[in-house]
Scaffold this motif. Sequence first.
Motif, PDB file in Angstrom:
ATOM      1  N   UNK A  91       0.888  -1.278   0.048  1.00  0.00           N
ATOM      2  CA  UNK A  91       0.011   0.014  -0.091  1.00  0.00           C
ATOM      3  C   UNK A  91       0.821   1.162   0.077  1.00  0.00           C
ATOM      4  N   UNK A  92       1.903   1.213   0.724  1.00  0.00           N
ATOM      5  CA  UNK A  92       2.815   2.440   0.817  1.00  0.00           C
ATOM      6  C   UNK A  92       3.455   2.588  -0.641  1.00  0.00           C
ATOM      7  N   UNK A  93       3.783   1.570  -1.425  1.00  0.00           N
ATOM      8  CA  UNK A  93       4.281   1.718  -2.721  1.00  0.00           C
ATOM      9  C   UNK A  93       3.086   2.097  -3.711  1.00  0.00           C
ATOM     10  N   UNK A  94       1.971   2.287  -3.055  1.00  0.00           N
ATOM     11  CA  UNK A  94       0.844   2.517  -3.912  1.00  0.00           C
ATOM     12  C   UNK A  94       0.424   1.303  -4.973  1.00  0.00           C
ATOM     13  N   UNK A  95       0.424   0.146  -4.411  1.00  0.00           N
ATOM     14  CA  UNK A  95       0.120  -0.842  -5.317  1.00  0.00           C
ATOM     15  C   UNK A  95      -1.399  -1.253  -5.002  1.00  0.00           C
ATOM     16  N   UNK A  96      -2.211  -1.285  -6.199  1.00  0.00           N
ATOM     17  CA  UNK A  96      -3.746  -1.715  -6.178  1.00  0.00           C
ATOM     18  C   UNK A  96      -3.546  -3.155  -5.661  1.00  0.00           C
ATOM     19  N   UNK A  97      -4.429  -3.313  -4.659  1.00  0.00           N
ATOM     20  CA  UNK A  97      -4.459  -4.725  -4.132  1.00  0.00           C
ATOM     21  C   UNK A  97      -5.888  -5.144  -4.387  1.00  0.00           C
ATOM     22  N   UNK A  98      -5.827  -5.904  -5.378  1.00  0.00           N
ATOM     23  CA  UNK A  98      -7.344  -6.553  -5.601  1.00  0.00           C
ATOM     24  C   UNK A  98      -7.622  -7.534  -4.555  1.00  0.00           C
ATOM     25  N   UNK A  99      -9.051  -7.456  -4.267  1.00  0.00           N
ATOM     26  CA  UNK A  99      -9.586  -8.510  -3.083  1.00  0.00           C
ATOM     27  C   UNK A  99      -8.909  -8.459  -1.779  1.00  0.00           C
ATOM     28  N   UNK A 100      -8.380  -7.053  -1.578  1.00  0.00           N
ATOM     29  CA  UNK A 100      -7.700  -6.922  -0.232  1.00  0.00           C
ATOM     30  C   UNK A 100      -8.813  -6.841   0.738  1.00  0.00           C
ATOM     31  N   UNK A 101      -9.053  -8.014   1.510  1.00  0.00           N
ATOM     32  CA  UNK A 101     -10.039  -7.844   2.537  1.00  0.00           C
ATOM     33  C   UNK A 101      -9.504  -7.259   3.981  1.00  0.00           C
ATOM     34  N   UNK A 102      -8.250  -6.856   3.911  1.00  0.00           N
ATOM     35  CA  UNK A 102      -7.698  -6.282   5.141  1.00  0.00           C
ATOM     36  C   UNK A 102      -7.623  -4.865   5.219  1.00  0.00           C
ATOM     37  N   UNK A 103      -8.203  -4.256   4.120  1.00  0.00           N
ATOM     38  CA  UNK A 103      -8.541  -2.820   3.709  1.00  0.00           C
ATOM     39  C   UNK A 103      -8.849  -1.865   4.899  1.00  0.00           C
TER      40      UNK A 103
END
Length: 103
Positions: A91-103
């Motif tokens: 997230x800090x590297x600004x990756x788009x995390x699909x299906x990130x259930x820990x958002x």
Amino acid sequence: SSWILWWFGDAARRIVPELSPLFGRRFVCSGSLGVLKPAPEAFVACLQQLGFNALSTLLIDDREENVAGALDAGLGGMVFKDPAALRAALRAFEFDLENDDAA
């Protein structure tokens, strides 16, 4: 010896065959390049084979010496500790995390 490097590179595709369909030509074993991590030359050779830019590439590895080699080659790098730390770092590297259930 170069024979051992070639064998390891070839064996990786047989040991983990499920990776080739997932990554295609983007699956690179440093042994097949003739140089092994953590040597910065291994990362440079990999980038050249893939046609990637070091400044837009991030290595995630569980060994600090491998991350240090990647950093010396100009890549970004982080040491893997656990999934939660990886998620936060991505997230800090600004990756788009699909299906990130820990958002």
